[in-house]
Design a protein around this motif. Structure first.
Motif, PDB file in Angstrom:
ATOM      1  N   HIS A 168       0.851  -1.180   0.000  1.00 14.93           N
ATOM      2  CA  HIS A 168       0.000   0.000   0.000  1.00 14.93           C
ATOM      3  C   HIS A 168       0.897   1.244   0.000  1.00 14.93           C
ATOM      4  CE1 HIS A 168      -2.977  -2.940   1.108  1.00 14.93           C
ATOM      5  NE2 HIS A 168      -3.925  -2.051   1.348  1.00 14.93           N
ATOM      6  N   ALA A 169       0.612   2.185  -0.862  1.00 12.61           N
ATOM      7  CA  ALA A 169       1.361   3.446  -0.907  1.00 12.61           C
ATOM      8  C   ALA A 169       0.518   4.553  -0.294  1.00 12.61           C
ATOM      9  CB  ALA A 169       1.731   3.797  -2.339  1.00 12.61           C
ATOM     10  N   ILE A 170       1.176   5.470   0.397  1.00  9.38           N
ATOM     11  CA  ILE A 170       0.468   6.615   0.970  1.00  9.38           C
ATOM     12  C   ILE A 170       1.301   7.868   0.762  1.00  9.38           C
ATOM     13  CG2 ILE A 170       1.404   6.156   3.287  1.00  9.38           C
ATOM     14  CD1 ILE A 170      -1.234   7.327   4.416  1.00  9.38           C
ATOM     15  N   THR A 222       9.554   6.517   0.161  1.00  9.66           N
ATOM     16  CA  THR A 222       9.933   6.269  -1.235  1.00  9.66           C
ATOM     17  C   THR A 222      10.365   7.561  -1.916  1.00  9.66           C
ATOM     18  OG1 THR A 222       7.603   6.439  -1.885  1.00  9.66           O
ATOM     19  CG2 THR A 222       8.485   4.234  -1.487  1.00  9.66           C
ATOM     20  N   LYS A 223       9.673   8.664  -1.597  1.00  5.43           N
ATOM     21  CA  LYS A 223      10.063   9.964  -2.137  1.00  5.43           C
ATOM     22  C   LYS A 223       9.501  11.036  -1.215  1.00  5.43           C
ATOM     23  CE  LYS A 223      10.057  12.855  -6.296  1.00  5.43           C
ATOM     24  NZ  LYS A 223       9.544  13.002  -7.689  1.00  5.43           N
ATOM     25  N   VAL A 224      10.368  11.564  -0.337  1.00  9.17           N
ATOM     26  CA  VAL A 224       9.925  12.581   0.608  1.00  9.17           C
ATOM     27  C   VAL A 224      10.870  13.766   0.572  1.00  9.17           C
ATOM     28  CG1 VAL A 224       8.884  10.842   2.126  1.00  9.17           C
ATOM     29  CG2 VAL A 224      11.226  11.592   2.538  1.00  9.17           C
ATOM     30  N   GLY A 235       5.637  13.577   1.677  1.00  9.20           N
ATOM     31  CA  GLY A 235       5.825  12.882   0.418  1.00  9.20           C
ATOM     32  C   GLY A 235       5.257  11.480   0.484  1.00  9.20           C
ATOM     33  N   SER A 236       5.898  10.553  -0.237  1.00  9.43           N
ATOM     34  CA  SER A 236       5.340   9.212  -0.428  1.00  9.43           C
ATOM     35  C   SER A 236       6.045   8.174   0.440  1.00  9.43           C
ATOM     36  CB  SER A 236       5.447   8.812  -1.895  1.00  9.43           C
ATOM     37  OG  SER A 236       4.710   9.711  -2.708  1.00  9.43           O
TER      38      SER A 236
END
Length: 597
Positions: free
Chosen positions: A128-130, A153-155, A161-162
């Motif tokens: 699950h991605a948030i 993952t990308k903040v 971010g993600s």
């Protein structure tokens, strides 16, 4: 890990209205896609109906609007085209400033996944991605940051971010803190830790808190994995990261454990203060809370009841083992503070003394076993009322005393300790689900004999625990001190504004015999005329004034207000009501118990 097919986007939609906006994208929906919101959060055993805060649920596929048909209190179903992304948008009102739900205002944002993130039926075990979006800068210019134990993952440099979770369970178990909070990072046995605090004052001593927290974390990792934990070729703890999230408020206390983090709440006065020479009772309580929730990293989040092997978020999940997982954690939280050198022997005995007196002053201990109390947590411990102390016992406090009895018995017999039992359970279960039979087998393996009799008496009956005898063997004696006035009378009261408000009338006490009832206002006392003294009446502002007005007398008439009626109750003060006071009679024996093996 496969690419996430479930995506959440969380925005601070309206901080003044306390509204989060959530966008859920399901890449591969079913033809009849069902989504649900949990009704409870693991670790807090009460159905809280989080869906009551969800509003304006809308569903679309491309440009086509779909109906989200509500099936029950927390479930919706959408008829859609399979294989085409389904997008759900909704809002969540976040106005619970606790550790369990969600909160959003101009100063702070916080949420648990169980409050914001709908479950996608049929796809719970996939990644699950948030994405957590940063809100606009506040009018005061404060820039918010974001903290969570989820894998980024990308903040950006502020943490927005993600992030990604291995499953819905991990997402639900990873709270998010946002705001202009205080933050510090440290390592414990090679594991990165972070501590963030919302509401810290300028007098707060962050260096001391981090030093004490590091010592607690390292002591607990050594407890479970030995002195070589974190060293080269040594054992590794089960977590590779950890985040403490503390909300400092004017009045509040509590915590909730997670696999890689914990959420705490305390009063600002409990934080350590710069330049303070003496450790306050409030700060000791906070350290005990930190120790308690961190111990749950092993005991309940990994080593856990078999009934919790997989959570069902839609209904109560029952177990009779909370005495082991919450009670034993309550035993070790303060004991490991002592081993870590954060408190001394006298302070530790004071904490044990408090727990013993709390249990002894709970008539419900003679009504319900600690195993039954565990099972009934959903309807009793988390739904307390005026009769709670008379009908149940806390699996935290009595569970801690049960743990102490097992520990002291093993030590007295020269067969190791409860430490060995806990480590054996961790090893044999591989840090997973266990049942009571597993605990009994571990006890027998360490002790070389069955503990069936003790388990039956201490866990499954209402028999009194052999505390005095076991403590004496380990160098601790108990004196009988006169009880405080409320304890003597069998009352729990609130004294505010010159008024005595009765909160609880304990079963079998003098107040119950006199006819007191919860919610009475105790206005005063009346004394009959006696030789050399006329009849008298006295307004009562606090219970301690009884000694002033009664002197050596043991009988009086209590004047109370109940439902706007004035009543006169014949009260007889009891004699010989005592509480325990522990002291170290043999410091050498005590040291063997309290020091690290």
């Amino acid at each position: 890990m496969a690419a996430p097919a479930i995506h959440y986007r969380v925005e601070c939609a309206d901080r003044k209205a306390h509204l989060f906006a959530v966008t859920l994208t399901i890449d591969q929906p079913a033809a009849l896609q069902r989504v649900t919101l949990p009704v409870w959060i693991p670790g807090s055993y009460l159905v809280r109906e989080f869906s009551k805060n969800l509003q304006n649920l809308r569903a679309v596929q491309g440009r086509r609007k779909l109906e989200a048909a509500q099936l029950d209190k927390c479930s919706w179903q959408i008829e859609c085209t399979p294989g085409k992304p389904l997008v759900l948008r909704y809002e969540v009102c976040a106005y619970d400033n606790s550790v369990r739900t969600a909160w959003l205002n101009a100063d702070r944002g916080f949420f648990n996944g169980t409050s914001l993130c709908l479950q996608v039926e049929g796809q719970l075990d996939g990644p699950h991605a948030i994405e957590v979006l940063a809100p606009p800068t506040s009018a005061d210019g404060a820039r918010w940051s974001c903290a969570t134990a989820l894998k980024p993952t990308k903040v950006d440099r502020h943490g927005f971010g993600s992030y990604i979770a291995d499953s819905y369970d991990e997402l639900a178990d990873s709270p998010v803190e946002m705001g202009a909070f205080w933050s510090a990072e440290f390592e414990a046995c090679g594991v990165p830790h972070r501590f963030v605090i919302a509401g810290a004052t300028a007098s707060f001593d962050g260096e001391r808190l981090i030093a004490d927290t590091r010592a607690i974390c390292e002591e607990q990792m050594r407890f479970w994995h030995g002195d070589k934990v974190g060293k080269r070729n040594g054992p590794k703890p089960p977590h590779d990261r950890y985040v403490f999230m503390l909300n400092a408020v004017d009045d509040g206390y509590g915590g909730l454990e997670h696999r890689h983090s914990t959420v705490l709440i305390c009063t600002r006065r409990d934080l350590p203060q710069i330049g303070a020479r003496k450790q306050t009772d409030g700060y000791v309580t906070l350290l005990g809370l930190i120790s308690h929730e961190y111990f749950h990293t092993w005991n309940v989040k990994r080593l856990r009841p078999a009934e919790f092997a997989r959570y069902d978020y839609a209904r109560e999940n029952y177990t009779q083992l909370l005495w082991l997982f919450e009670g034993f954690t309550s035993y070790y939280d303060d004991l490991l503070l002592r081993r870590a050198g954060r408190i001394d022997d006298a302070t530790y005995l004071k904490l044990v003394n408090k727990t013993i007196n709390q249990v002894q002053q709970t008539p419900g201990r003679l009504v319900q076993s600690v195993a039954e109390a565990s099972f009934d947590a959903w309807i009793k411990y988390y739904r307390q009322d005026e009769q709670t102390p008379n009908t149940t016992v806390s699996y935290y406090t009595k569970g801690a005393l049960v743990a102490m009895c097992f520990d002291l018995t093993l030590r007295a017999e020269g067969k190791g300790s409860l430490d060995d039992v806990m480590r054996l359970l961790w090893k044999t279960s591989e840090g997973g689900p266990i049942d009571e039979a597993d605990f009994a087998a571990a006890l027998e393996a360490i002790a070389g004999r069955s503990f069936a009799r003790e388990i039956a008496a201490w866990v499954h009956s209402t028999d009194e625990l052999p505390l005095s005898d076991l403590l004496r063997v380990h160098g601790v004696a108990a004196l009988d001190d006169p009880a405080q006035r409320a304890q003597e009378l069998g009352l729990r009261v609130a004294e505010t504004g010159g008024s005595v408000q009765v909160k609880v009338v304990l079963r079998g006490g003098a107040a119950e015999q006199a006819g007191f009832s919860a919610n009475d206002e105790w206005i005063g006392i009346e004394l009959p005329a006696a030789k050399g003294r006329p009849a008298q009446g006295w307004r009562l502002a606090r219970l301690d004034d009884l000694a002033l007005y009664l002197g050596p007398l043991k009988k009086a008439t209590a004047l109370v207000a109940r439902d706007r009626r004035l009543l006169r109750l014949a009260l007889t003060l009891p004699s010989g009501v005592t509480t325990w006071r522990l002291f170290a009679q043999d410091p050498a024996k005590l040291a063997k118990w309290l020091s690290r093996p």
